[in-house]
Design a protein around this motif. Structure first.
Motif, short mmCIF file in Angstrom:
data_model
loop_
_atom_site.label_atom_id
_atom_site.label_comp_id
_atom_site.label_asym_id
_atom_site.label_seq_id
_atom_site.Cartn_x
_atom_site.Cartn_y
_atom_site.Cartn_z
N VAL A 206 0.84 -1.20 0.00
CA VAL A 206 0.00 0.00 0.00
C VAL A 206 0.88 1.25 0.00
O VAL A 206 0.62 2.22 -0.74
N LYS A 207 1.94 1.23 0.80
CA LYS A 207 2.88 2.35 0.87
C LYS A 207 3.50 2.62 -0.51
O LYS A 207 3.57 3.76 -0.97
N THR A 208 3.92 1.54 -1.18
CA THR A 208 4.52 1.66 -2.51
C THR A 208 3.55 2.31 -3.49
O THR A 208 3.92 3.16 -4.29
N MET A 209 2.27 1.91 -3.41
CA MET A 209 1.25 2.49 -4.30
C MET A 209 1.04 3.97 -4.00
O MET A 209 1.00 4.81 -4.90
N LEU A 210 0.91 4.30 -2.70
CA LEU A 210 0.64 5.69 -2.31
C LEU A 210 1.79 6.63 -2.72
O LEU A 210 1.56 7.79 -3.05
N GLU A 211 3.00 6.10 -2.68
CA GLU A 211 4.18 6.93 -2.99
C GLU A 211 4.43 7.06 -4.49
O GLU A 211 5.37 7.72 -4.92
N GLY A 212 3.60 6.35 -5.29
CA GLY A 212 3.75 6.45 -6.73
C GLY A 212 4.96 5.69 -7.27
O GLY A 212 5.46 5.99 -8.35
N ARG A 213 5.41 4.70 -6.50
CA ARG A 213 6.61 3.95 -6.93
C ARG A 213 6.24 2.72 -7.75
O ARG A 213 7.08 1.87 -8.01
N MET A 214 4.97 2.63 -8.15
CA MET A 214 4.52 1.51 -8.97
C MET A 214 3.87 2.12 -10.22
O MET A 214 2.79 2.69 -10.15
N PRO A 215 4.54 2.03 -11.38
CA PRO A 215 3.99 2.69 -12.58
C PRO A 215 2.64 2.12 -13.02
O PRO A 215 1.81 2.82 -13.57
N GLY A 216 2.43 0.84 -12.73
CA GLY A 216 1.16 0.18 -13.01
C GLY A 216 1.14 -1.08 -12.19
O GLY A 216 2.15 -1.45 -11.59
N THR A 217 -0.01 -1.75 -12.12
CA THR A 217 -0.10 -2.94 -11.27
C THR A 217 0.09 -4.21 -12.09
O THR A 217 -0.50 -4.34 -13.16
N PRO A 218 0.90 -5.17 -11.59
CA PRO A 218 0.97 -6.46 -12.26
C PRO A 218 -0.33 -7.23 -12.03
O PRO A 218 -1.07 -6.91 -11.10
N ARG A 219 -0.60 -8.24 -12.85
CA ARG A 219 -1.85 -9.01 -12.73
C ARG A 219 -1.67 -10.06 -11.64
O ARG A 219 -1.63 -11.26 -11.88
N LEU A 220 -1.55 -9.56 -10.39
CA LEU A 220 -1.37 -10.44 -9.23
C LEU A 220 -2.59 -10.31 -8.33
O LEU A 220 -3.23 -9.25 -8.29
N TYR A 221 -2.88 -11.38 -7.59
CA TYR A 221 -4.03 -11.42 -6.67
C TYR A 221 -3.55 -11.71 -5.25
O TYR A 221 -2.57 -12.42 -5.06
N LEU A 222 -4.29 -11.17 -4.29
CA LEU A 222 -3.90 -11.35 -2.89
C LEU A 222 -5.17 -11.41 -2.03
O LEU A 222 -6.08 -10.61 -2.20
#
Length: 340
Positions: A206-222
């Protein structure tokens, strides 16, 4: 309501600190182990910020999962033990034994000390990692009857370590437990409020997403569950007679894609989630990134695999009622924003 003396291993960790909070709120006397006693002031401050009134009902013991020293003292006079501490690395080690050995040996060390101190029941924090891997794609939800195949396809060292450590716990109690009871909690990805910088891997996502360090999401499930509900399940499994000798999956709802999680954050947090990724990345791009990015490499075998898990047993046997996936994920984000 009866009050007990309860040991929580790894009390400075994300799950351990929430278990301590709920034990204190229920009136119990709590002990916790830390590898180094210099952590005590930090842990006390974290719990106080979270509203715990610990006083002299909380005590600290120095003990390391890889050493015998300190465990006998920590468990002496305890009614129950929650064995929460376990190595969980940010990246998978090259040699699986770096994880397997401390997880397995540490669990056996705690169980041996608990048995010798005539502890009534030990609740071990295992993981969905010990249930739902090594089987490829399946549309049937996993239950407590299922076990990860440690030699199956795409089973990483962490999953293997949790599986072998839990197997070792059940074997030990059956063979050498001398009447001591065991209950096991198997959480999926643990979200919910972070109390300090000690984040679960899921909250770090969640932290990585909020900080914008993920250009897009991989097709992973959790799968998702709130840490407060994981702690609640630990307390139920500690004293309920029906929990002895049983495993319980801690999962709130259906597994979610990383893209769905990102959309929940964007919808519920508005401007605070401005940097959260909007788009799902195609699998070929993740495979390309995997050539030089170790995190992408770890993701490749899990692309598109949605492992479902059932919480029917925890609800039916222990009356457990978890928060929703969405609330757990948003609680993580709100706590990270609060902590700055």
């Amino acid at each position: 309501m009866a009050t007990y003396t309860v040991l929580v291993t790894g009390g400075s960790g994300f799950v351990g600190s929430h278990v301590i909070l709920q034990l204190l709120a229920a009136g119990h006397r709590v002990r916790t182990t830390v590898r180094n006693m210099s952590r005590e002031p930090d842990v006390r401050a974290t719990l106080a910020r979270a509203g715990a009134d610990a006083g002299d009902r909380l005590s600290f013991f120095a003990a390391d999962l890889e050493k015998d020293m300190g465990w006998a003292e920590a468990v002496a006079g305890c009614d129950y033990v929650h064995h929460v501490a376990s190595p969980f690395p940010p990246a998978q080690p090259k040699d699986a034994n770096e994880l397997i050995r401390p997880a397995r040996e540490g669990t056996l060390r705690v169980l041996r000390a608990a048995r010798d101190a005539w502890v009534k029941r030990v609740v071990v924090t295992s993981s969905f990692a010990a249930i739902g891997y090594g089987h490829g794609q399946s549309d049937t939800p996993y239950t407590e009857e299922d076990w990860t195949d440690p030699d199956g396809p795409a089973v990483q060292p962490y999953m293997k370590s949790k599986t072998l450590a839990e197997r070792a716990a059940w074997e030990f109690v059956a063979r050498e437990g001398e009447g001591m009871e065991l209950a096991v909690v198997n959480p999926v990805g643990i979200f919910g409020p972070a109390l300090n910088g000690d984040l679960s891997t899921s909250v770090f996502l969640v932290k990585t997403m909020l900080e914008g360090r993920m250009p897009g999401t991989p097709r992973l499930y959790l799968g998702a569950v709130d840490v407060r509900d994981v702690a609640d399940l630990h307390l139920r499994a500690m004293t309920d007679p029906a929990a002895a000798g049983e495993r319980f999956l801690a999962v709130a709802g259906d597994a979610m894609s990383f893209h769905d999680m990102a959309m929940v954050l964007r919808t519920r947090l508005g401007a605070a989630a401005a940097k959260v990724p909007k788009h799902e990345l195609p699998d070929w791009l993740i495979r390309l990134l995997a050539l030089f990015n170790p995190l992408a490499r770890e993701a490749v075998p899990r692309l598109g695999i949605k492992a479902r898990a059932s919480n029917e047993k925890a609800r039916r046997v222990l009356g457990w009622a978890p928060r929703s996936n969405e609330d757990a994920i948003v609680a993580s984000a709100e706590s990270l924003i609060r902590l700055g």
